[in-house]
Design an enzyme around this catalytic site. Sequence first.
Site, PDB file in Angstrom:
ATOM      1  N   ARG A   1      -5.328   0.038   3.654  1.00 23.52           N
ATOM      2  CA  ARG A   1      -4.160  -0.840   3.651  1.00 23.52           C
ATOM      3  C   ARG A   1      -3.231  -0.464   4.795  1.00 23.52           C
ATOM      4  NH1 ARG A   1      -0.321   2.661   2.357  1.00 23.52           N
ATOM      5  NH2 ARG A   1      -0.702   4.258   0.774  1.00 23.52           N
ATOM      6  N   GLY A   2      -2.222  -1.315   5.006  1.00 24.23           N
ATOM      7  CA  GLY A   2      -1.175  -0.966   5.948  1.00 24.23           C
ATOM      8  C   GLY A   2      -0.243   0.059   5.320  1.00 24.23           C
TER       9      GLY A   2
ATOM     10  N   LYS B   1       2.070   3.781   5.103  1.00 26.66           N
ATOM     11  CA  LYS B   1       1.892   5.208   5.284  1.00 26.66           C
ATOM     12  C   LYS B   1       1.501   5.881   3.979  1.00 26.66           C
ATOM     13  CE  LYS B   1       4.702   5.794   9.395  1.00 26.66           C
ATOM     14  NZ  LYS B   1       4.899   6.974  10.235  1.00 26.66           N
TER      15      LYS B   1
ATOM     16  N   CYS C   1       6.142   7.281   2.433  1.00 22.49           N
ATOM     17  CA  CYS C   1       6.200   6.056   3.248  1.00 22.49           C
ATOM     18  C   CYS C   1       6.853   6.310   4.600  1.00 22.49           C
ATOM     19  CB  CYS C   1       6.928   4.943   2.496  1.00 22.49           C
ATOM     20  SG  CYS C   1       6.219   4.566   0.882  1.00 22.49           S
TER      21      CYS C   1
ATOM     22  N   ALA D   1       6.958  -0.146  -3.623  1.00 24.10           N
ATOM     23  CA  ALA D   1       6.214  -0.092  -2.360  1.00 24.10           C
ATOM     24  C   ALA D   1       5.252  -1.268  -2.279  1.00 24.10           C
ATOM     25  CB  ALA D   1       5.442   1.220  -2.255  1.00 24.10           C
ATOM     26  N   ILE D   2       5.046  -1.767  -1.070  1.00 24.07           N
ATOM     27  CA  ILE D   2       4.083  -2.833  -0.833  1.00 24.07           C
ATOM     28  C   ILE D   2       3.172  -2.415   0.316  1.00 24.07           C
ATOM     29  CG2 ILE D   2       3.760  -5.232  -0.100  1.00 24.07           C
ATOM     30  CD1 ILE D   2       6.435  -5.908  -1.359  1.00 24.07           C
TER      31      ILE D   2
ATOM     32  N   GLY E   1      -1.745  -4.095  -2.795  1.00 27.85           N
ATOM     33  CA  GLY E   1      -0.683  -4.869  -3.417  1.00 27.85           C
ATOM     34  C   GLY E   1       0.634  -4.138  -3.470  1.00 27.85           C
TER      35      GLY E   1
ATOM     36  N   TRP F   1       2.582   7.874  -3.274  1.00 22.92           N
ATOM     37  CA  TRP F   1       2.050   8.462  -4.507  1.00 22.92           C
ATOM     38  C   TRP F   1       1.885   7.366  -5.539  1.00 22.92           C
ATOM     39  CZ3 TRP F   1       4.164   8.411  -9.435  1.00 22.92           C
ATOM     40  CH2 TRP F   1       3.589   9.274 -10.381  1.00 22.92           C
ATOM     41  N   HIS F   2       0.807   7.457  -6.325  1.00 21.02           N
ATOM     42  CA  HIS F   2       0.633   6.593  -7.486  1.00 21.02           C
ATOM     43  C   HIS F   2       0.378   7.482  -8.693  1.00 21.02           C
ATOM     44  CE1 HIS F   2       0.556   3.079  -5.017  1.00 21.02           C
ATOM     45  NE2 HIS F   2      -0.577   3.403  -4.416  1.00 21.02           N
TER      46      HIS F   2
END
Length: 222
Positions: free
Chosen positions: A72-73, A75, A175, A144-145, A157, A78-79
């Site tokens: 993805r785009g 930086k 990010c 965040a996206i 997403g 964390w999830h």
Amino acid sequence: MTLQFSQLGLAPDFIDYASGWKIQAELHDKVVAGTAPSTVLYLEHAAVYTAGKRTEDHERPFDGTPVVAVDRGGKLTWHGPGQLVAYPIIKLKHRAGIRDYVERLEAVIIAVLADYGIAAVRIKGRAGVWLEADAKGPDRKIAAIGIRVHEGVTMHGFAINCNNDLAPYAQIIACGITDASVTTIAAEIGRDVAPADLVDRITEELRKNEDALVATPEGALL
């Protein structure tokens, strides 16, 4: 209605990143092929750091925690538990409308946060959804996206911080942010809000944007 929604795994059924990625990639292939409808996946990941294409070495965890490289785009982020992740796998109505797509995702999140009395905004030069600096602190990122569009179909997403622990963010430059902080819905309003609490409203707001975003399946009646 052509857009479908699926709860892949919410607390206590956390989805590890590799499993979530496999499901997302397989669904993406089917949506590209026209054998599955555009679908939004909702989940909470088991704790993981992921690095988008623009991540720099100095932004990685200070303690050496492993990081998953993703396509993805954006930086490093964390999830984990307490954070609602949504992966819209959408065949875009207008392939060139990527900026519009991102802005609509931002608007969806902002509208849902308003339900909780949170005045979230876009901040020029910063990706995602934010709270502007106030008496509580500096600019604070609450969602965040990060997306990718391949063959006209979106991947990855957005992630909304609901009641997650903020400690993991202290181990990274989240990010790429060096002059702001990160927050959650629970931290801002002083009461618990779980990811599952947001699903219906996110779905409602995405439905409002369906006609503008989602390509009509071939053969469907207009």
